[in-house]
Motif scaffolding. Structure first.
Motif, mmCIF file in Angstrom:
data_model
loop_
_atom_site.group_PDB
_atom_site.id
_atom_site.type_symbol
_atom_site.label_atom_id
_atom_site.label_comp_id
_atom_site.label_asym_id
_atom_site.label_seq_id
_atom_site.Cartn_x
_atom_site.Cartn_y
_atom_site.Cartn_z
ATOM 1 N N GLY A 42 0.770 -1.239 0.000
ATOM 2 C CA GLY A 42 0.000 0.000 0.000
ATOM 3 C C GLY A 42 0.799 1.286 0.000
ATOM 4 N N SER A 43 2.120 1.243 -0.157
ATOM 5 C CA SER A 43 2.861 2.497 -0.275
ATOM 6 C C SER A 43 2.352 3.263 -1.498
ATOM 7 N N MET A 44 2.312 4.583 -1.371
ATOM 8 C CA MET A 44 1.826 5.407 -2.466
ATOM 9 C C MET A 44 2.977 6.223 -3.047
ATOM 10 N N PHE A 45 3.107 6.147 -4.365
ATOM 11 C CA PHE A 45 4.148 6.877 -5.079
ATOM 12 C C PHE A 45 3.495 8.030 -5.825
ATOM 13 N N ASP A 46 4.084 9.210 -5.715
ATOM 14 C CA ASP A 46 3.574 10.360 -6.457
ATOM 15 C C ASP A 46 3.674 10.062 -7.955
ATOM 16 N N GLY A 47 2.559 10.145 -8.658
ATOM 17 C CA GLY A 47 2.537 9.790 -10.075
ATOM 18 C C GLY A 47 3.379 10.709 -10.935
ATOM 19 N N CYS A 48 3.663 11.925 -10.443
ATOM 20 C CA CYS A 48 4.439 12.893 -11.226
ATOM 21 C C CYS A 48 5.932 12.842 -10.909
ATOM 22 N N SER A 49 6.275 12.685 -9.624
ATOM 23 C CA SER A 49 7.699 12.672 -9.251
ATOM 24 C C SER A 49 8.221 11.251 -9.054
ATOM 25 N N GLY A 50 7.315 10.294 -8.864
ATOM 26 C CA GLY A 50 7.722 8.917 -8.593
ATOM 27 C C GLY A 50 8.132 8.687 -7.156
ATOM 28 N N HIS A 51 8.115 9.747 -6.354
ATOM 29 C CA HIS A 51 8.636 9.631 -4.990
ATOM 30 C C HIS A 51 7.601 9.041 -4.039
ATOM 31 N N CYS A 52 8.096 8.305 -3.055
ATOM 32 C CA CYS A 52 7.244 7.709 -2.027
ATOM 33 C C CYS A 52 7.691 8.230 -0.667
ATOM 34 N N ASP A 53 6.748 8.730 0.139
ATOM 35 C CA ASP A 53 7.101 9.214 1.475
ATOM 36 C C ASP A 53 6.306 8.497 2.561
ATOM 37 N N ASN A 54 5.849 7.287 2.240
ATOM 38 C CA ASN A 54 4.995 6.611 3.220
ATOM 39 C C ASN A 54 5.166 5.100 3.128
ATOM 40 N N GLY A 55 4.868 4.457 4.245
ATOM 41 C CA GLY A 55 4.829 2.997 4.257
ATOM 42 C C GLY A 55 6.200 2.367 4.051
ATOM 43 N N LYS A 56 6.173 1.122 3.615
ATOM 44 C CA LYS A 56 7.401 0.340 3.533
ATOM 45 C C LYS A 56 8.365 0.824 2.458
ATOM 46 N N ALA A 57 7.864 1.509 1.442
ATOM 47 C CA ALA A 57 8.738 2.009 0.369
ATOM 48 C C ALA A 57 9.161 3.452 0.612
#
Ligand code: FES
Length: 143
Positions: free
Chosen positions: A79-94
């Motif tokens: 369930g980690s969420m990646f920003d669709g524009c930057s590709g960055h993830c700031d939450n969860g396991k990723a």
């Protein structure tokens, strides 16, 4: 010469509504295939290699569209969420990771693959051979 002159046309902005994704396969310079998801993140059109940065064998789009919400790509496993524009993830396991980008260009409503490190191969994912076509890996070993 335009960046899109000899680029492969993937789809159109009209055919890629917000929070929608388009799966295709590229061939990289070493001959290997790689799946890519093209996404409409709301403020952007971007393309990412189709695997999570937490567990790289986890596909984001498992063949029926990537799960997206408010422009974020949601990993189906944890369930980690990646920003669709930057590709960055700031939450969860990723958290702290960023998806691997693939260059695409939008020109007059058309979206092109403009990444010089790979070529378009086909729409959809890497075709996996049916299990019963696969030789048993150990049966071909010679000593
Ligand atoms: S595999 Fe994607 S968050 Fe764990």
């Amino acid at each position: 010469m335009d960046a899109t002159d000899d680029a492969h046309r993937l789809t159109t902005v009209e055919d890629l509504p917000e929070n929608d994704s388009f799966l295709f396969t590229v061939r990289e310079r070493d001959g290997s295939q790689e799946e890519v998801i093209l996404v409409n993140g709301g403020d952007c059109i971007a393309a990412w290699k189709n695997f999570c940065q937490h567990e790289t064998d986890q596909r984001l789009d498992r063949g029926f569209g990537a799960a997206m919400r408010d422009g974020d790509i949601i990993c189906p496993k944890h369930g980690s969420m990646f920003d669709g524009c930057s590709g960055h993830c700031d939450n969860g396991k990723a958290s702290g990771s960023t998806l691997l980008s693939v260059d695409v260009t939008e020109d007059d409503g058309e979206i092109y693959l403009t990444d010089r490190t790979c070529d378009f191969d086909h729409e959809g994912g890497i075709e996996e051979d049916d299990d019963d076509d696969m030789p048993s890996s150990s049966s071909h070993l010679t000593f």
